[in-house]
Motif scaffolding. Sequence first.
Motif, mmCIF file in Angstrom:
data_model
loop_
_atom_site.group_PDB
_atom_site.id
_atom_site.type_symbol
_atom_site.label_atom_id
_atom_site.label_comp_id
_atom_site.label_asym_id
_atom_site.label_seq_id
_atom_site.Cartn_x
_atom_site.Cartn_y
_atom_site.Cartn_z
ATOM 1 N N SER A 38 1.166 -1.228 0.215
ATOM 2 C CA SER A 38 -0.028 -0.040 -0.246
ATOM 3 C C SER A 38 0.608 1.063 -0.300
ATOM 4 O O SER A 38 2.709 1.160 0.368
ATOM 5 C CB SER A 38 -0.964 -0.164 1.130
ATOM 6 N N LYS A 56 -1.115 -7.893 -5.829
ATOM 7 C CA LYS A 56 -2.203 -6.993 -6.505
ATOM 8 C C LYS A 56 -2.468 -5.457 -6.893
ATOM 9 O O LYS A 56 -2.346 -5.507 -4.697
ATOM 10 C CB LYS A 56 -3.172 -7.192 -7.093
ATOM 11 N N VAL A 57 -1.775 -4.634 -7.420
ATOM 12 C CA VAL A 57 -1.926 -3.372 -7.695
ATOM 13 C C VAL A 57 -2.629 -2.947 -7.979
ATOM 14 O O VAL A 57 -2.706 -3.647 -9.093
ATOM 15 C CB VAL A 57 -0.382 -2.437 -7.286
ATOM 16 N N ALA A 58 -3.194 -1.674 -8.656
ATOM 17 C CA ALA A 58 -4.007 -1.123 -9.300
ATOM 18 C C ALA A 58 -2.751 -0.255 -10.484
ATOM 19 O O ALA A 58 -1.847 0.016 -10.007
ATOM 20 C CB ALA A 58 -5.112 0.105 -8.590
ATOM 21 N N ASP A 59 -3.576 -0.118 -11.894
ATOM 22 C CA ASP A 59 -3.573 0.540 -12.504
ATOM 23 C C ASP A 59 -2.741 1.679 -12.620
ATOM 24 O O ASP A 59 -3.845 2.418 -13.877
ATOM 25 C CB ASP A 59 -2.905 -0.480 -14.066
ATOM 26 N N ASP A 60 -2.312 2.582 -10.904
ATOM 27 C CA ASP A 60 -2.657 4.109 -11.386
ATOM 28 C C ASP A 60 -1.099 4.395 -10.975
ATOM 29 O O ASP A 60 0.276 3.810 -10.344
ATOM 30 C CB ASP A 60 -3.735 4.066 -10.807
ATOM 31 N N GLY A 115 0.054 2.712 -7.700
ATOM 32 C CA GLY A 115 0.446 1.735 -7.964
ATOM 33 C C GLY A 115 1.900 1.440 -8.676
ATOM 34 O O GLY A 115 2.267 0.549 -8.094
ATOM 35 N N SER A 123 -3.655 -4.067 -12.188
ATOM 36 C CA SER A 123 -4.907 -5.087 -13.016
ATOM 37 C C SER A 123 -5.467 -3.423 -13.020
ATOM 38 O O SER A 123 -5.070 -2.319 -12.380
ATOM 39 C CB SER A 123 -5.676 -5.270 -11.504
ATOM 40 N N SER A 124 -6.132 -3.169 -13.611
ATOM 41 C CA SER A 124 -6.673 -2.150 -14.677
ATOM 42 C C SER A 124 -8.401 -1.823 -13.492
ATOM 43 O O SER A 124 -8.690 -0.725 -13.532
ATOM 44 C CB SER A 124 -6.730 -1.501 -15.572
ATOM 45 N N TYR A 125 -9.106 -3.314 -13.058
ATOM 46 C CA TYR A 125 -9.425 -3.031 -11.796
ATOM 47 C C TYR A 125 -9.660 -3.381 -10.674
ATOM 48 O O TYR A 125 -9.235 -5.212 -10.537
ATOM 49 C CB TYR A 125 -11.330 -3.634 -12.363
ATOM 50 N N TYR A 126 -9.642 -2.891 -9.875
ATOM 51 C CA TYR A 126 -9.277 -3.393 -8.101
ATOM 52 C C TYR A 126 -10.590 -3.290 -7.507
ATOM 53 O O TYR A 126 -11.105 -2.337 -7.100
ATOM 54 C CB TYR A 126 -8.289 -2.537 -7.456
ATOM 55 N N HIS A 127 -10.874 -4.545 -6.582
ATOM 56 C CA HIS A 127 -12.148 -4.892 -6.070
ATOM 57 C C HIS A 127 -11.525 -5.009 -4.962
ATOM 58 O O HIS A 127 -10.952 -5.800 -4.762
ATOM 59 C CB HIS A 127 -13.205 -6.033 -6.889
#
Length: 129
Positions: free
Chosen positions: A47, A96-100, A103, A123-127
Amino acid sequence: MRTFWSHSRAVAFCFRCRSWRRSRMSSDRSLLPVPDRRVVLGCGSVSVDFLAAVASYPKPDDKIRSTSLKVQGSGNAGNALTCAAHLGLNPRLISKVADDAQGRSILAELEADGVDTSFLVVSSYYHFN
């Protein structure tokens, strides 16, 4: 058996036979050889921490301004594997990290610290559930 330390030796009191005995230490046994390329595998969270410095501790309900702001990577797995890399081990992370921006910042910081991120999913989508 209850173990106590006495003069750099572990001794144990055996309640069944009511006597003191010297405990076996891990150094008493011969250890298996350790492989050259050990991998420390971490699976968990990574994080971002936002660390704001203030001039003084605020009173309840006070609004104060920060004097500086530092953004850095965090998370249990990320912190532990960064320490392992600094100790000269071969850390590898499954996470797993977000694609931003955050991340990509986490990914770059882990790679700069020597953590193998080849198993990290971007991932482009993080749930969150």
